[in-house]
Design a protein around this motif. Structure first.
Motif, PDB file in Angstrom:
ATOM      1  N   LEU A 119      -3.278  -3.931 -13.225  1.00 26.59           N
ATOM      2  CA  LEU A 119      -3.012  -5.477 -13.538  1.00 26.59           C
ATOM      3  C   LEU A 119      -3.183  -5.829 -15.019  1.00 26.59           C
ATOM      4  N   VAL A 120      -4.592  -5.333 -15.427  1.00 26.93           N
ATOM      5  CA  VAL A 120      -4.609  -5.533 -17.002  1.00 26.93           C
ATOM      6  C   VAL A 120      -3.990  -4.855 -17.861  1.00 26.93           C
ATOM      7  N   GLN A 121      -3.401  -3.568 -17.530  1.00 30.82           N
ATOM      8  CA  GLN A 121      -2.612  -2.878 -18.560  1.00 30.82           C
ATOM      9  C   GLN A 121      -1.183  -3.202 -18.453  1.00 30.82           C
ATOM     10  N   SER A 133      -5.585  -3.477  -7.553  1.00 32.68           N
ATOM     11  CA  SER A 133      -4.725  -3.158  -8.657  1.00 32.68           C
ATOM     12  C   SER A 133      -5.403  -3.032  -9.813  1.00 32.68           C
ATOM     13  N   GLY A 134      -6.640  -3.447 -10.012  1.00 33.36           N
ATOM     14  CA  GLY A 134      -7.565  -3.299 -11.027  1.00 33.36           C
ATOM     15  C   GLY A 134      -6.982  -3.088 -12.499  1.00 33.36           C
ATOM     16  N   PRO A 163       3.975  -2.047  -7.589  1.00 32.91           N
ATOM     17  CA  PRO A 163       4.072  -2.670  -6.396  1.00 32.91           C
ATOM     18  C   PRO A 163       2.828  -3.830  -6.247  1.00 32.91           C
ATOM     19  N   MET A 164       1.775  -3.041  -6.408  1.00 32.53           N
ATOM     20  CA  MET A 164       0.668  -3.785  -6.348  1.00 32.53           C
ATOM     21  C   MET A 164       0.235  -4.993  -7.103  1.00 32.53           C
ATOM     22  N   VAL A 165       0.806  -4.778  -8.543  1.00 30.95           N
ATOM     23  CA  VAL A 165       0.600  -5.616  -9.452  1.00 30.95           C
ATOM     24  C   VAL A 165       1.666  -6.804  -9.397  1.00 30.95           C
ATOM     25  N   VAL A 194       3.257  -4.259  -0.101  1.00 31.55           N
ATOM     26  CA  VAL A 194       3.346  -3.072  -1.413  1.00 31.55           C
ATOM     27  C   VAL A 194       4.167  -1.816  -0.904  1.00 31.55           C
ATOM     28  N   THR A 195       4.077  -1.476   0.578  1.00 29.48           N
ATOM     29  CA  THR A 195       4.802  -0.503   1.132  1.00 29.48           C
ATOM     30  C   THR A 195       6.505  -0.814   0.913  1.00 29.48           C
TER      31      THR A 195
END
Length: 298
Positions: free
Chosen positions: A204-206, A200-201, A34-36, A82-83
């Motif tokens: 997001l990259v993965q 998301s850190g 959800p954050m991504v 996000v929720t």
């Protein structure tokens, strides 16, 4: 068309577009964090709105005053979005839309606390009727489940997001300084993008963007361009012309729009037992509109 009617028209568009995000979001939720997803939709939405703001000449120096305002508003909407997508992993779209209809009652409370906006008796009755309709849908017309307060995980998670969403309208009214709609909402989306990218850190990259199914990209583009950029503008436009509780009253029509979306997407209709609850939420909207017309004539 009077300012009041324009505000109502904006919120009808708002309701239809929000409803689409429930149906599409349910289809995309299993495939992306959800954050991504929301980080991507905020970035895309911000780029589009900044482009519109620059094109229309609505980016004045005042837009960059007190940028903390954008982060306050973006934080509320980031929590909400996000929720919402987290809840859609386990909850049905119509049930989630019913939770969304609890917003007018929450907004009326926050509108009074922050702006001293008083809810009229007719508005209070309409909000209660809408709330009853929402609970009817949320608990699947099962009174024993209501008594035991058996709420699904998805609905429970999303409820906290609805509290943040209800705060948005009165807080926006308090923090707005007359900026152009495009630039103001671009600022909110930019702040939201920063917040979600940071949070998301690694996820997001993965994320393997190339491997995502098509429905995820359709959903990202829909929520970024229509259910974010356009609804932000509709909400801001209506908020500056209508009381906060009446702006959020349009959430009552969202379950009806979701049913139409579900039918259009081939997902069928919800169980007949929950339709009376949907009808009650629509009735509450009509009561609030009648009250608005009476006030406008007076």
């Amino acid at each position: 068309m009077s300012p009041h009617l324009k505000g109502h028209a904006a919120m009808m568009v708002f309701a239809a577009l929000v409803a689409g995000s429930f149906s599409l979001g349910r289809m995309a939720a299993p495939y992306i964090d959800p954050m991504v997803l929301n980080a991507a939709r905020f970035v895309i939405g911000a780029i589009v709105l900044w482009g519109l703001a620059l094109t229309t000449g609505g980016v004045g120096r005042a837009v960059f005053d007190a940028p903390w305002r954008y982060f306050v508003l973006a934080g509320l909407f980031a929590i909400y979005f996000v929720t919402m997508f987290e809840g859609l992993k386990t909850a049905e779209p119509v049930s989630m839309a019913a939770v969304f209809t609890l917003n007018p009652a929450l907004t009326a409370v926050f509108g009074y606390i922050l702006l001293r906006q008083v809810t009229t008796p007719r508005m209070a009755i309409a909000i209660v009727i809408g709330g009853v309709g929402a609970l009817w849908v949320i608990f699947d017309a099962d009174l024993s489940a209501l008594v035991r307060f058996e709420v699904g995980r998805g609905e429970a998670v999303y409820f906290w997001g609805c509290i943040a969403h209800a705060l948005y309208s009165p807080v926006l009214r308090k923090l707005s300084r007359g900026e152009g709609a495009f630039a103001f909402n671009a600022g909110v989306l930019s702040a939201g993008a920063v917040i979600l990218i940071v949070l998301s850190g690694p996820k997001l990259v993965q994320t393997d963007w190339a491997a995502l199914p098509g429905i995820v990209w359709v959903t990202i583009l829909y929520v970024a361009l229509l259910a974010t950029a356009v609804t932000f503008m509709c909400l801001r436009y209506a908020t500056l012309r209508l009381p906060s509780a009446k702006v959020m009253a349009y959430t009552y029509i969202v379950p009806s729009w979701v049913i139409l979306w579900e039918v259009a997407l081939g997902h069928g209709v919800p169980p007949a037992l929950i339709l009376p609850g949907v009808a009650l939420t629509a009735l509450s909207l009509l009561m609030l509109l009648k009250d608005e017309e009476r006030v406008a004539v007076a």
